[in-house]
Design an enzyme around this catalytic site. Structure first.
Site, mmCIF file in Angstrom:
data_model
loop_
_atom_site.group_PDB
_atom_site.id
_atom_site.type_symbol
_atom_site.label_atom_id
_atom_site.label_comp_id
_atom_site.label_asym_id
_atom_site.label_seq_id
_atom_site.Cartn_x
_atom_site.Cartn_y
_atom_site.Cartn_z
ATOM 1 N N TYR A 180 -3.982 -10.566 -0.493
ATOM 2 C CA TYR A 180 -2.933 -9.751 0.122
ATOM 3 C C TYR A 180 -2.541 -8.586 -0.788
ATOM 4 O O TYR A 180 -2.482 -8.743 -2.002
ATOM 5 C CB TYR A 180 -1.707 -10.631 0.377
ATOM 6 C CG TYR A 180 -0.607 -9.890 1.078
ATOM 7 C CD1 TYR A 180 -0.637 -9.742 2.453
ATOM 8 C CD2 TYR A 180 0.424 -9.309 0.370
ATOM 9 C CE1 TYR A 180 0.357 -9.036 3.103
ATOM 10 C CE2 TYR A 180 1.421 -8.605 1.017
ATOM 11 C CZ TYR A 180 1.384 -8.468 2.387
ATOM 12 O OH TYR A 180 2.365 -7.760 3.026
ATOM 13 N N TRP A 237 -1.130 -4.084 -0.820
ATOM 14 C CA TRP A 237 -1.084 -2.765 -0.190
ATOM 15 C C TRP A 237 -2.198 -1.843 -0.640
ATOM 16 O O TRP A 237 -2.500 -0.867 0.028
ATOM 17 C CB TRP A 237 0.270 -2.115 -0.470
ATOM 18 C CG TRP A 237 1.183 -2.295 0.686
ATOM 19 C CD1 TRP A 237 1.608 -3.489 1.203
ATOM 20 C CD2 TRP A 237 1.749 -1.267 1.496
ATOM 21 N NE1 TRP A 237 2.417 -3.259 2.280
ATOM 22 C CE2 TRP A 237 2.527 -1.910 2.476
ATOM 23 C CE3 TRP A 237 1.699 0.121 1.471
ATOM 24 C CZ2 TRP A 237 3.242 -1.188 3.438
ATOM 25 C CZ3 TRP A 237 2.410 0.819 2.426
ATOM 26 C CH2 TRP A 237 3.166 0.165 3.397
HETATM 27 P P1 PGD Z 1 1.713 -3.711 -4.767
HETATM 28 O O1 PGD Z 1 2.575 -3.483 -5.951
HETATM 29 O O2 PGD Z 1 1.630 -2.620 -3.749
HETATM 30 O O3 PGD Z 1 2.308 -5.040 -4.101
HETATM 31 O O4 PGD Z 1 3.014 -6.751 -2.509
HETATM 32 P P2 PGD Z 1 1.682 -6.006 -2.996
HETATM 33 O O5 PGD Z 1 0.827 -7.012 -3.668
HETATM 34 O O6 PGD Z 1 1.089 -5.198 -1.905
HETATM 35 O O7 PGD Z 1 0.288 -4.159 -5.252
HETATM 36 C C1 PGD Z 1 -0.834 -3.425 -5.006
HETATM 37 C C2 PGD Z 1 -1.748 -3.594 -6.205
HETATM 38 O O8 PGD Z 1 -2.998 -3.049 -5.831
HETATM 39 C C3 PGD Z 1 -1.273 -2.855 -7.434
HETATM 40 O O9 PGD Z 1 -1.282 -3.705 -8.550
HETATM 41 C C4 PGD Z 1 -2.296 -1.708 -7.581
HETATM 42 O O10 PGD Z 1 -2.582 -1.379 -8.923
HETATM 43 C C5 PGD Z 1 -3.519 -2.291 -6.913
HETATM 44 N N1 PGD Z 1 -4.395 -1.280 -6.327
HETATM 45 C C6 PGD Z 1 -4.033 -0.128 -5.705
HETATM 46 N N2 PGD Z 1 -5.134 0.521 -5.294
HETATM 47 C C7 PGD Z 1 -6.199 -0.251 -5.641
HETATM 48 C C8 PGD Z 1 -7.605 -0.119 -5.475
HETATM 49 O O11 PGD Z 1 -8.113 0.822 -4.901
HETATM 50 N N3 PGD Z 1 -8.406 -1.114 -5.952
HETATM 51 C C9 PGD Z 1 -7.879 -2.199 -6.569
HETATM 52 N N4 PGD Z 1 -8.742 -3.148 -6.970
HETATM 53 N N5 PGD Z 1 -6.541 -2.350 -6.764
HETATM 54 C C10 PGD Z 1 -5.729 -1.385 -6.298
HETATM 55 C C11 PGD Z 1 3.946 -6.140 -1.672
HETATM 56 C C12 PGD Z 1 4.772 -7.222 -0.959
HETATM 57 O O12 PGD Z 1 5.774 -7.738 -1.836
HETATM 58 C C13 PGD Z 1 5.401 -6.750 0.272
HETATM 59 S S1 PGD Z 1 4.494 -5.729 1.339
HETATM 60 C C14 PGD Z 1 6.638 -7.157 0.644
HETATM 61 S S2 PGD Z 1 7.385 -6.516 2.057
HETATM 62 C C15 PGD Z 1 7.390 -8.186 -0.066
HETATM 63 N N6 PGD Z 1 8.688 -7.740 -0.424
HETATM 64 C C16 PGD Z 1 9.438 -8.491 -1.247
HETATM 65 C C17 PGD Z 1 10.881 -8.477 -1.262
HETATM 66 O O13 PGD Z 1 11.525 -7.755 -0.492
HETATM 67 N N7 PGD Z 1 11.507 -9.282 -2.139
HETATM 68 C C18 PGD Z 1 10.860 -10.092 -2.968
HETATM 69 N N8 PGD Z 1 11.557 -10.854 -3.824
HETATM 70 N N9 PGD Z 1 9.518 -10.121 -2.986
HETATM 71 C C19 PGD Z 1 8.784 -9.369 -2.157
HETATM 72 N N10 PGD Z 1 7.417 -9.423 -2.195
HETATM 73 C C20 PGD Z 1 6.573 -8.757 -1.207
#
Ligand code: PGD
Length: 765
Positions: free
Chosen positions: A111, A113
């Site tokens: 999972y 983004w």
């Molecule tokens: P990101 O920080 O976007 O978080 O959780 P998600 O895991 O999506 O992580 C994306 C990661 O992908 C980053 O580490 C980035 O470096 C890496 N990345 C980006 N591009 C690339 C690529 O091209 N290749 C590779 N290999 N890596 C890449 C988000 C999630 O968190 C979401 S959507 C929600 S809505 C939730 N919200 C909450 C919340 O409101 N409260 C709490 N306590 N916890 C939550 N967690 C959830």
């Protein structure tokens, strides 16, 4: 690489163009964007930041002792390996797990983004690889964003797509809405972001226009700034996770004062008598009843019900409300309240689940297809609701309820992650560490040393979006962006596609994965359906070369027709909804038939269990951050500028701060039975008394990784949140809310090392 030309590119937080100057990357937002996001400024520092992963790294314990459960994950040293050696080891391990346990022993949910480009979207790449080269994987369903609503909405009204996207537009709000009751607000930090990109941030302007016309905005929630100043909103602070009680009391007042739309309820809903009986049954859901639960005065509740009736009212329910215990209930009761007001389907009226939760909502849909990487088909049937990952790893074979059925958790040996950060997004991180200790092998592709990378056995360095070529686009944005390369890859970083192609070759499945195309071949291939659809409509449809060398291609919008809810309003029999009754279900026989005490057959008040108590007397709101997307680029300029003393800022009301001897700028310790973290206090009356606010996204930074529940010195609230599902129906994430105590931190302040790369244990071969 320096360029004099400005080249187009895109990100989830905005389209932009950039050039590499002598002082680094210079950015400018898309020229049509009226309100660009400050998150763009997080990008330049990323290119050469010390947190980047420069070369393939393998955990020493895994290298020396081979695959197997290991509690040293997250505290072991790493060994740098050349690409070929790392890929050989990983290819052999994939083959071992497949041959000894089957592909159903691999969790590839992965999972996250990831980044905006549609081809290099890492999660799509890993799914395609596991399907095409390994024979499948255990997947995850639903999202951390909308875990509860994604399951309940289709059962009671329509899909997320229909209710959260193709519904009331911002144009209609600006023009028609008279009163907008926003449960959980509609914070601009959320609508600033849309997966796949966004060329125009319109929300601030639309709310400004509506408010100037006289639309009244009401923000129901513990944080004042969940609606922007431009909305000129009334702020109604409410005790967290009690919105359902307020909705029920508004409904009760409408009923008691005969202000509800009986005709609409009769023609467009099913189950109204069940809900009506529940409103009246003891304890009657009166304003007085709700006042004791919500902390809102009963007379004000009644007055609000009267203000809503007979006007073009719009009820919105933010994702945040359902990312909590029994999160299905406010989603359902918000819909029921809107049905009683009879405005559903009218321009600017009714119910819009999650309006403003993302830049995709409140928009018209693009009328032509947007590129998407085909993922192939998955031969493994097993899946988990996405937020149940730690349960799955800790309890293989155990049963759990989900959406009316009983399932068993699969036995997972290998976890493969690309494009997400579970140490950002999951709850109760100390429990997650124990769960990750159970598997044989944890593989992560990352561009930076996130905590997830630090807990992995094999870390493969991935390029950042700015270092590769892609196509940016979202089905709600009118521009398709040629994402041109802005910089050379950092260190030995490779594209996820290149990594998977090399692994597929080791598994004898290279052609199945690549189909003989390189990156440019894939971009041309993925562009073609958009081009063909434009040509079919007689619109400008440039060939790939012209698209690639241009600034971005304009795409047509479908008309703003109000979606399925408008059609259903106009013709309830002919345009019936895809619910069992064909109507809006105010009570559901199907859900009642599941027999879940935590999600009965009609919207109901179920008192939460995680409420303030002596050891944890404050509510913690752990919501999305304003200064970065989730945890992405936490080291960037915008994110860093908002930190205080290098730590995440936690907001606390002056009364709660004074009671604890906390002054603005003090470093504080937040703690509860699950864990503890440091943050820096900002004393503010924008947060209601009894509540503290610590956004998510500060990279997890344990003071002593050898401890079972180490102190996070940087301010990641997921060390405190609970890892329990919303209910047996949806099993969604409940990370938004928990309870904590806060104290002033006394003693030597531990340094923040979240962005320091681990020191390699051995030199590279
Ligand atoms: P990101 O920080 O976007 O978080 O959780 P998600 O895991 O999506 O992580 C994306 C990661 O992908 C980053 O580490 C980035 O470096 C890496 N990345 C980006 N591009 C690339 C690529 O091209 N290749 C590779 N290999 N890596 C890449 C988000 C999630 O968190 C979401 S959507 C929600 S809505 C939730 N919200 C909450 C919340 O409101 N409260 C709490 N306590 N916890 C939550 N967690 C959830």
């Amino acid at each position: 690489m320096t360029t004099t030309a400005w080249l187009p590119h895109s990100s989830h937080w905005g389209a932009f163009s950039a050039r590499m100057g002598t002082a680094g990357l210079e950015l400018r937002p898309h020229p049509a964007d009226p309100d660009p996001s400050a998150l763009l400024h997080n990008m330049p520092a990323a290119l050469n930041h010390r947190a980047r992963v420069a070369q393939p790294m393998v955990r020493r314990g895994w290298l020396e002792r081979g695959p197997g459960p290991d509690a040293r994950r997250g505290r072991d040293a790493f060994v740098a390996l050349p690409w070929d050696r790392a890929l050989d080891l990983l290819g052999a391990e994939l083959a071992r797990v497949r041959d000894s346990h089957g592909p159903g022993a691999v969790f590839g949910g992965s999972y996250g983004w990831s980044s905006a480009g549609r081809f290099h979207h890492a999660q799509s790449q890993v799914h395609r690889f596991l399907n095409m080269a390994l024979g499948g994987y255990v997947r995850s369903v639903n999202s951390y964003s909308a875990g509860a609503s994604g399951v309940i909405l289709p059962r009671i009204v329509g899909t997320m797509e229909d209710v959260a996207r193709r519904n009331v537009t911002w144009e209609a709000v600006a023009e028609h809405s008279e009163i907008l009751l926003a449960f959980g607000g509609m914070a601009l930090k959320n609508s600033a972001v849309a997966s796949g990109g966004i060329s125009r941030h319109v929300e601030r302007g639309a709310m400004d226009q509506a408010a100037r016309r006289g639309c009244q905005f009401i923000c129901i929630g513990p944080l004042r700034d969940d609606l922007p100043e431009e909305a000129r909103a009334e702020w109604w602070p409410i005790r967290p996770n009690t919105d359902t009680a307020l909705m029920l009391a508004l409904a009760h007042t409408l009923l008691a004062e005969n202000l509800h739309d009986e005709a609409f309820l009769a023609s467009h809903t099913a189950g109204w008598p069940v809900l009506r009986d529940y409103l009246l049954a003891a304890p009657a859901k009166t304003a007085e009843w709700a006042a004791g639960i919500t902390g809102i005065d009963a007379a004000r509740i009644r007055d609000l019900a009267r203000r809503l009736a007979g006007r073009r009212s719009l009820i919105t329910v933010a994702h945040s409300l359902q990312r909590a215990e029994f999160g299905e209930q406010p989603v359902w009761m918000g819909l029921a309240l809107a049905a009683m007001l009879g405005q559903i389907g009218l321009p600017g009226g009714g119910y819009h689940y999650a309006l403003g939760a993302l830049g995709h909502t409140g928009r018209r849909s693009v009328a032509v297809p947007i590129a998407a990487l085909p993922q192939g088909s998955n031969a493994v049937r097993a899946f988990i609701p996405v937020a149940r990952i730690a349960d799955m790893l800790l309890h293989p074979g155990e049963g759990y309820d989900y959406d009316g059925r009983r399932y068993a958790y699969p036995d997972i040996r290998m976890v493969y992650w690309a494009g997400g950060n579970p140490f950002h997004h999951h709850q109760d991180l100390n429990r997650l560490r124990r769960a990750f200790a159970r598997v044989d092998t944890l593989v992560v592709h990352e561009s930076a040393w996130t905590a997830t990378a630090r807990h992995a056995d094999i870390v493969l360095p991935a390029t950042l979006t700015m270092e590769r070529e892609d196509i940016g686009g979202a089905p709600t944005d009118p521009v398709l962006i040629p994402m041109r390369r802005l910089a050379e890859p950092f260190g030995q970083a490779r594209d996820d596609f290149a990594i998977f192609a090399a692994l597929a070759a080791r598994l004898g499945r290279e052609h199945a994965f690549t189909e003989g195309r390189d990156v440019q071949g894939w971009l041309r291939h993925l562009y073609e359906p958009t081009r063909a659809a434009l040509a079919e409509r007689g619109l400008p449809a440039p060939d790939f070369e012209d698209f690639w060398n241009g600034p971005g291609l304009d795409l047509p919008f479908a008309p703003d027709d109000g979606g399925i809810l408008r059609r259903f309003r106009d013709d309830p029999a002919g345009q019936a909804l895809h619910t069992p009754s064909g109507r809006i279900e105010l009570a559901s026989e199907v859900i009642a038939g599941f027999g879940y005490a935590d999600c009965p057959g009609h919207p109901a008040w179920i008192a939460p269990q995680d409420v303030p108590h002596a050891a944890a007397p404050l509510h913690l709101v752990a919501n999305q951050p304003a200064t970065r997307l989730h945890s992405q680029l936490d080291f960037g300029a915008t994110s860093q500028a908002a930190k205080r003393r290098g730590r995440e800022a936690m907001r606390i009301h002056p009364e709660d701060a004074a009671a604890r001897g906390i002054a603005d700028g003090d470093v504080v310790r937040l703690f509860n039975a699950r864990g503890a973290c440091l943050a820096t206090a900002t004393v503010s009356d924008d947060v209601m008394p009894g509540v503290v606010h610590l956004p998510t996204g500060a990279w997890y930074d344990p003071e002593d990784a050898a401890e079972d529940a180490p102190l996070c010195v940087h301010g990641n609230p997921n060390v405190l949140t609970r890892d329990v599902g919303t209910s047996s129906l949806a099993q969604g994430c409940t990370g938004q809310l928990t309870t904590v105590e806060v104290e002033r931190f006394i003693g030597n302040l531990p340094p923040v090392r979240a962005f320091d790369p681990p020191v390699p244990a051995l030199a590279a071969e």
